[in-house]
Design an enzyme around this catalytic site. Structure first.
Site, short mmCIF file in Angstrom:
data_model
loop_
_atom_site.label_atom_id
_atom_site.label_comp_id
_atom_site.label_asym_id
_atom_site.label_seq_id
_atom_site.Cartn_x
_atom_site.Cartn_y
_atom_site.Cartn_z
N ASP A 183 0.84 -1.21 0.00
CA ASP A 183 0.00 0.00 0.00
C ASP A 183 0.87 1.26 0.00
OD1 ASP A 183 0.86 -0.10 2.61
OD2 ASP A 183 -1.13 0.04 3.52
N SER A 184 2.20 1.07 0.01
CA SER A 184 3.14 2.17 -0.21
C SER A 184 2.89 2.81 -1.57
CB SER A 184 4.59 1.68 -0.13
OG SER A 184 4.79 0.59 -1.00
N ASP B 42 -1.21 -6.23 -0.24
CA ASP B 42 -1.19 -5.57 1.07
C ASP B 42 -2.60 -5.05 1.39
OD1 ASP B 42 0.11 -4.61 3.28
OD2 ASP B 42 1.17 -2.98 2.24
N LYS C 146 -1.25 -9.41 3.01
CA LYS C 146 -0.44 -8.96 4.15
C LYS C 146 -1.30 -8.07 5.05
CE LYS C 146 3.05 -5.80 3.85
NZ LYS C 146 2.64 -4.73 4.79
N GLU D 67 -1.11 -5.66 8.74
CA GLU D 67 -0.30 -5.05 9.79
C GLU D 67 -0.93 -5.33 11.16
OE1 GLU D 67 0.46 -0.87 9.07
OE2 GLU D 67 1.18 -1.25 7.04
N GLU E 83 9.38 -4.24 10.24
CA GLU E 83 9.79 -2.93 9.69
C GLU E 83 10.26 -1.98 10.79
OE1 GLU E 83 6.96 -1.04 7.07
OE2 GLU E 83 8.18 0.78 6.92
O1 KIV Z 1 3.55 -1.06 1.60
C1 KIV Z 1 4.69 -1.54 1.51
O2 KIV Z 1 5.40 -1.37 0.51
C2 KIV Z 1 5.15 -2.35 2.63
C3 KIV Z 1 6.60 -2.71 2.67
C4 KIV Z 1 7.40 -1.52 3.02
C5 KIV Z 1 6.86 -3.84 3.58
O3 KIV Z 1 4.40 -2.67 3.48
#
Ligand code: KIV
Length: 269
Positions: A50-51, A89, A118, A120, A187
């Site tokens: 989600d980056s 994510d 993924k 968090e 992280e």
């Molecule tokens: O969103 C992302 O790119 C991430 C990575 C930094 C692990 O969660």
């Protein structure tokens, strides 16, 4: 008979778990088919992080990414890299309770070829992870500095600086492992703490800003290729000077257009 050596090894959950103490895992983010195609044969896992809300959409944090956007980008990534082990994510607000998490994860599996999702969170999210894994969803955890907690935590804070915090992170990792996750991203954690977490669990840890003590590493592609110029986090290594190379190329193109050396006779019909 082909003489081309193809040592590409398609990953799966079992191979990822078995890599613990055997082989360091390499994960990289991708948001589109163009780049995922370039990464497919090298990366053990591709994360549609989600980056992308920051580096692709230019937003100040990851919080406004939507599930439909993540699905769109995951489909692009899977089209470019159909053999990759691709992880979606789950964006902020899509796993606030067990039922919503499962409904949204099923939507991801129905609408994309993502191999896993993924999430968090540590002990606070273990019950949700358990519900997902017991309903056949492959889950990668994410503990330590969690970008989706940026507003509630008042910033991005490095974790594992004290004994108490390190103990909490170990509890988080154990809870997520027990809940059935196959792997955990760590992280922004002090290296000594990341080492203790990695040693405390039997599934691989993938570090970002957590030293070289984890079972693998992940970097955001635009960071590692030097496309993001605003600042360079301490943990990022630039493997390419992407922003400079692009700007140089665009400037050269402009010059060539202005002096009519582009297109040449070889570049016309
Ligand atoms: O969103 C992302 O790119 C991430 C990575 C930094 C692990 O969660």
């Amino acid at each position: 008979m082909s003489i081309i050596k193809n040592d590409f090894e398609k990953m799966n959950i079992t191979k990822i778990k078995n890599s613990k103490n055997n082989k360091k895992l390499t994960m990289i983010t991708a948001y589109d088919a163009l780049f995922s195609k370039l990464f497919e044969e090298v990366a053990d896992m591709i994360l549609v992080g989600d980056s992308l809300n920051m580096s692709f959409a230019g937003k100040p944090d990851t919080l406004s990414a939507t599930l439909d956007q993540m699905i769109y980008h995951t489909n692009a990534v899977c089209s470019g890299a159909p053999r990759a082990f691709t992880i979606l994510d789950m964006p902020f607000g899509t796993y606030i309770n067990k039922d919503e998490a499962l409904t949204n994860a099923i939507k991801v599996y129905a609408q994309t070829n993502a191999a896993a999702i993924k999430i968090e969170g540590g002990e606070d999210r273990a019950e949700i992870v358990k519900h997902l894994t017991s309903n056949s969803i492959a889950v990668m955890g994410h503990i330590g500095l969690m970008p989706q907690y940026v507003r509630s935590e008042g910033g991005y804070k490095v974790r594992g600086k004290s004994t108490e915090d390190t103990e909490q992170l170990i509890k988080d990792a154990i809870a997520i492992e027990k809940a059935g996750a196959f792997c955990i991203v760590i992280e922004g954690v002090k290296s000594e703490a990341a080492k203790k977490i990695t040693e405390a669990i039997n599934i691989p840890t993938i570090g970002i800003g957590a030293g070289n003590v984890t079972d693998g590493q992940v970097l955001v592609w635009s960071d590692m290729l030097g496309f993001f110029e605003d600042f360079k986090p301490k943990f990022v290594r630039h493997y390419m000077n992407g922003a400079k190379n692009v700007k140089d190329a665009i400037n050269q193109y402009k010059t060539d257009v202005q002096n009519t050396s582009f297109p040449s006779s070889k570049e016309e019909y």
